[in-house]
Design an enzyme around this catalytic site. Structure first.
Site, PDB file in Angstrom:
ATOM      1  N   HIS A   1       0.674  -1.464  -0.353  1.00 36.40           N
ATOM      2  CA  HIS A   1       0.301   0.185  -0.165  1.00 36.40           C
ATOM      3  C   HIS A   1       0.815   1.256  -0.031  1.00 36.40           C
ATOM      4  O   HIS A   1       0.409   2.247  -0.395  1.00 36.40           O
ATOM      5  CB  HIS A   1      -0.993  -0.181   1.474  1.00 36.40           C
ATOM      6  CG  HIS A   1      -2.138  -1.101   0.559  1.00 36.40           C
ATOM      7  ND1 HIS A   1      -3.165  -0.954   1.686  1.00 36.40           N
ATOM      8  CD2 HIS A   1      -2.054  -2.268   0.559  1.00 36.40           C
ATOM      9  CE1 HIS A   1      -3.893  -1.418   0.658  1.00 36.40           C
ATOM     10  NE2 HIS A   1      -3.675  -2.533   0.449  1.00 36.40           N
TER      11      HIS A   1
ATOM     12  N   HIS B   1      -2.169 -12.715  -2.603  1.00 32.97           N
ATOM     13  CA  HIS B   1      -3.095 -13.424  -1.506  1.00 32.97           C
ATOM     14  C   HIS B   1      -2.797 -14.846  -0.927  1.00 32.97           C
ATOM     15  O   HIS B   1      -3.469 -15.656  -1.039  1.00 32.97           O
ATOM     16  CB  HIS B   1      -4.642 -13.025  -2.828  1.00 32.97           C
ATOM     17  CG  HIS B   1      -4.652 -11.915  -2.439  1.00 32.97           C
ATOM     18  ND1 HIS B   1      -6.323 -11.103  -3.400  1.00 32.97           N
ATOM     19  CD2 HIS B   1      -4.650 -10.141  -2.240  1.00 32.97           C
ATOM     20  CE1 HIS B   1      -6.122  -9.994  -2.996  1.00 32.97           C
ATOM     21  NE2 HIS B   1      -5.706  -9.647  -1.997  1.00 32.97           N
TER      22      HIS B   1
END
EC number: 1.11.1.21
Length: 765
Positions: A102, A291
């Site tokens: 992020h 993920h």
């Protein structure tokens, strides 16, 4: 009495008892009163006065630290669970990957802004974006390491290093890590992130569009928290902004606007990742690779979560998103509202994410927080262990943005390739992670540390290393003489040099004259670079380069890149001499020429300005929402110019006839081609009246007040230096009777600065 820590309390003037605007206890600002004012002061942000480490050389400090021990310290922190914020599965690795992702994921290729380079995740608005929920906890967990290494380790480097080491401790082979990121010391006030509706103002439903109307439960809370999670922004962000919605990193995992439609999500993913310079293979590698680890958190409705860090009370210790439910963390954690893990082994690198995604059918369900997510239809699908309750097993989870990879034909093809070739998947994710976390660092000369990847990647705009002796002072003087003797116009020589150097952008350290890409496509074909004229200049330089290099017996060489800059310097000296001032323009050799094979033409084409006030260029094919002078200010900021530098360069380039289309806009002189302060003398003179020449007030006539005759024409990017208060005061310095010599001295200094912006091969970044 209302609490001073209550963000909903009225801001009352303690002396008059009247309500005032802005922050609590403050008066309206200049921007409140005059919202259309050009914020020239943005060129003076990041003041060294704000930097407590301004006397430190970060590169020297970083290179002296014990890098092996630093990595071991990070590894130790990642497996040392703290009661105040328990680690999922006893491993902080997954949340550190998210934090690093992020931090880097704000990058956008259009203007190079965003990215991990200055650790802007620590400041507003990014530190309080909904999508960055609880990254504040990850940084606090790393504080003992930052405290230990102090000035030798920036937050920007530590954040990326923590994510990279996290991958390694979960058995993923990374491509490497480079230090060299410098911390910012104040919020970024110049980057436009889109319409940030969460600034405390209630959302006006009349602004909502399409399916989002009539859903007040999704509105932004006036309490500076997100009642509807990532759904609160109803407008897709305009290109070239990177994410698809405000306060998101990339896309809404529930689908656009939370609609749960995988094909809609796939379209958003492709657009968003493309804006961040990622192709389909890199996109799938990053999503599927990221993920493979950890879980998502959505145990508590968003409406129960407290204020973001910038609005939280003083007792929150600078942290945000207080969760009052249960323990507030661990099994009760709330982040993006989606709950569960993608794989049965959330802390080990394997291929089960793709196996599960493609093997099983998935159905839409709601998380405990009410978010859209997906669960396997087949009850025989494997389970995933609970992150905090030993012996408890849970259903697997997929997000709408995961299902998008399965239903989109192009993405599915990549998924199937990776499923059948795990090694290819591993390599692709490793390289994509390295690109993601280093994309905004610029040339490899800025990279520090023992784990810099040896490979030169195309996205780094590689320039060959200097491998020969460079020209000396006598050669420079001789080459200047030869260049001026070619008969090429001064304006053409200056245009070639300026066109090469001025596309540099400090946001991601791309562009500049080094590499000689001005002689390669696409840059040599850009219309604002006057390509026909540029071709004549380059043809002359190529011949001169080959002739000079062939005549040297000691291996000495000059590059096209150096000749382009040197020709501009010689032309500036000539223009100053023609105006009556002898001056030497600094020149530092050592630039190298790169090749078309080392240039990603598609990526490099993003450096082409859509509007460039220095050349009075404005591409009318682009739909603009702002005036040209605001884009001009943005370009000056990307070049790290101060207000005086911006002003003096503009005035000089005008009299040197640098308009892209050879127009006379802003050429306020009867002596074009001479380096005079005439631009400023006319600009500040009351002998002329400014009259709009078109309805949109983009072009103006400067009419003689006595006769009404038009003497000059100008654009907004010319006249802003006489209308904006701060710019006019600087212009008056150069317009004064004693301003000519100061003007030439300052122009030469600013010119040299721009020519040297990309020389990280010889300067400390």
């Amino acid at each position: 009495m209302q609490s001073i820590d209550n963000p909903e309390a009225l801001a009352q003037c303690p002396f008059r008892g009247t309500r005032i605007g802005g922050a609590i206890g403050s008066a309206p600002t200049t921007d409140d009163w005059w919202p259309n004012r050009l914020q020239v002061e943005l060129l003076h942000q990041e003041s060294q006065r704000a930097n407590p480490l301004r006397d430190e050389s970060y590169s020297e400090a970083f290179n002296k630290l014990d890098y092996a021990q630093l990595k071991q310290d990070v590894k130790d922190v990642l497996v040392d669970s703290k009661d105040w914020w328990p680690a999922d599965y006893g491993n902080y690795g997954p949340q550190m990957i998210r934090m690093a992702w992020h931090s880097a994921g704000t990058y956008r290729i259009a203007d190079g802004r965003g990215g991990a380079g200055q650790a802007m995740q620590r400041f507003a608005p990014i530190n309080s974006w909904w999508d960055n929920g609880n990254t504040d906890k990850s940084r606090r967990l790393l504080w003992p390491i930052k405290r230990k290494y102090g000035a030798s380790l920036s937050w920007a480097d530590l954040i990326v290093l923590a994510g990279t080491v996290a991958l390694e401790i979960m058995n993923f082979p990374t491509t490497g890590f480079a230090g060299g990121r410098r911390d910012a010391w104040e919020p970024d006030r110049s980057t436009y992130w889109g319409p940030e509706f969460w600034n405390g103002k209630p959302f006006d439903e009349s602004q909502a569009t399409g399916d989002h109307k009539g859903h007040p439960e999704e509105m932004v809370s006036p309490k500076l928290r997100w009642v509807g999670g990532p759904k609160e922004n109803y407008h897709d962000l305009e290109n070239p902004l990177a994410a698809t919605h405000s306060n998101l990193i990339y896309v809404n995992p529930e689908g656009p606007g939370g609609n749960g439609d995988p094909m809609d999500s796939a379209r958003n993913i492709r657009e968003s990742f493309a804006r961040m310079a990622m192709n389909d293979e890199e996109t799938v590698a990053l999503v599927a690779g990221g993920h493979a680890f950890g879980k998502s958190h959505g145990m508590v409705p968003a409406a129960k979560i407290g204020y973001a860090p910038e609005a939280a009370g003083i007792e929150e210790m600078g942290l945000g998103w207080h969760n009052p439910v249960g323990s507030g963390n661990g099994p009760d954690t709330m982040t993006n509202g989606i709950e569960g893990s993608w794989t049965p082994n959330p802390t080990q690198w394997d291929n089960t994410y793709l196996i599960n995604l493609l093997r099983f059918e998935w159905k839409k369900v709601e998380s405990p927080a009410g978010a859209v997510q997906w669960t396997p239809v087949d009850s025989s699908a494997p389970k995933t262990p609970d992150a905090h309750r030993e012996g408890v097993m849970n259903d697997l989870m997929m997000m709408t943005s995961d299902i998008a990879l399965k239903v989109d034909p192009a993405y599915r093809k990549v998924c199937e390739h990776f499923l059948n070739d795990f090694e290819a998947f591993t390599v692709a994710f490793s390289k994509a992670w390295y690109k993601l976390t280093h994309r905004d660092m610029g040339p490899k000369d800025r990279y520090l540390g023992p784990e810099v990847a040896p490979e030169d990647f195309l996205w780094q705009d590689p320039v060959p290393k200097l491998d020969h002796p460079v020209v000396d002072a006598a050669d420079v003087a001789d080459l200047k003489r030869r260049i001026l003797a070619t008969g090429l116009p001064v304006s053409a020589l200056i245009s070639a040099a300026w066109s090469a150097a001025s596309i540099y952008r400090d946001s991601d350290k791309r562009g500049g004259a080094n590499g000689g890409r001005i002689g390669l496509e696409p840059q040599n074909k850009w219309e604002l670079n006057r390509p026909a004229e540029l071709d004549r200049v380059l043809t002359t330089y190529w011949g001169m380069r080959d002739e000079f290099n062939a005549a040297q017996s000691d291996g000495k060489k000059v590059s096209l890149a150096d000749l382009v800059v040197l020709g501009g310097c010689a032309a500036v000296e000539q223009a100053a001499a023609d105006a009556g001032t002898e001056i030497t323009v600094p020149f530092t050799p050592g630039r190298m020429d790169t090749t078309a094979e080392l240039t990603d033409a598609e990526s490099f084409d993003w450096l082409k300005p859509v509007s460039d006030g220095f050349k009075n260029y404005h591409n009318d094919q682009v739909g603009y929402r702002v005036q040209p002078e605001r884009i001009f200010l943005d370009r000056a900021q990307l070049l790290t110019l101060s207000v005086p530098e911006w002003t003096v360069l503009t005035g000089g380039l005008r009299v040197l006839e640098q308009n892209w289309d050879y127009s006379k806009h802003g050429v306020f002189t009867d002596r074009p081609g001479q380096l005079t302060n005439d631009f400023f003398r006319v600009l500040t003179s009351m002998d002329y009246e400014w009259k709009p020449a078109d309805q949109g007030k983009t072009v103006f006539n400067l009419n003689d007040r006595a006769t009404g005759v038009t003497k000059y024409t100008a654009t907004r990017c010319d006249l802003i230096f006489g209308s904006n208060a701060q710019l006019r005061n600087v212009a008056e310095v150069y317009a004064a009777d004693d301003g000519q010599q100061r003007f030439i001295k300052d122009f030469v200094a600013a010119w040299n600065k721009v020519m040297m912006l990309d020389r990280y091969d010889i300067k400390d970044a």
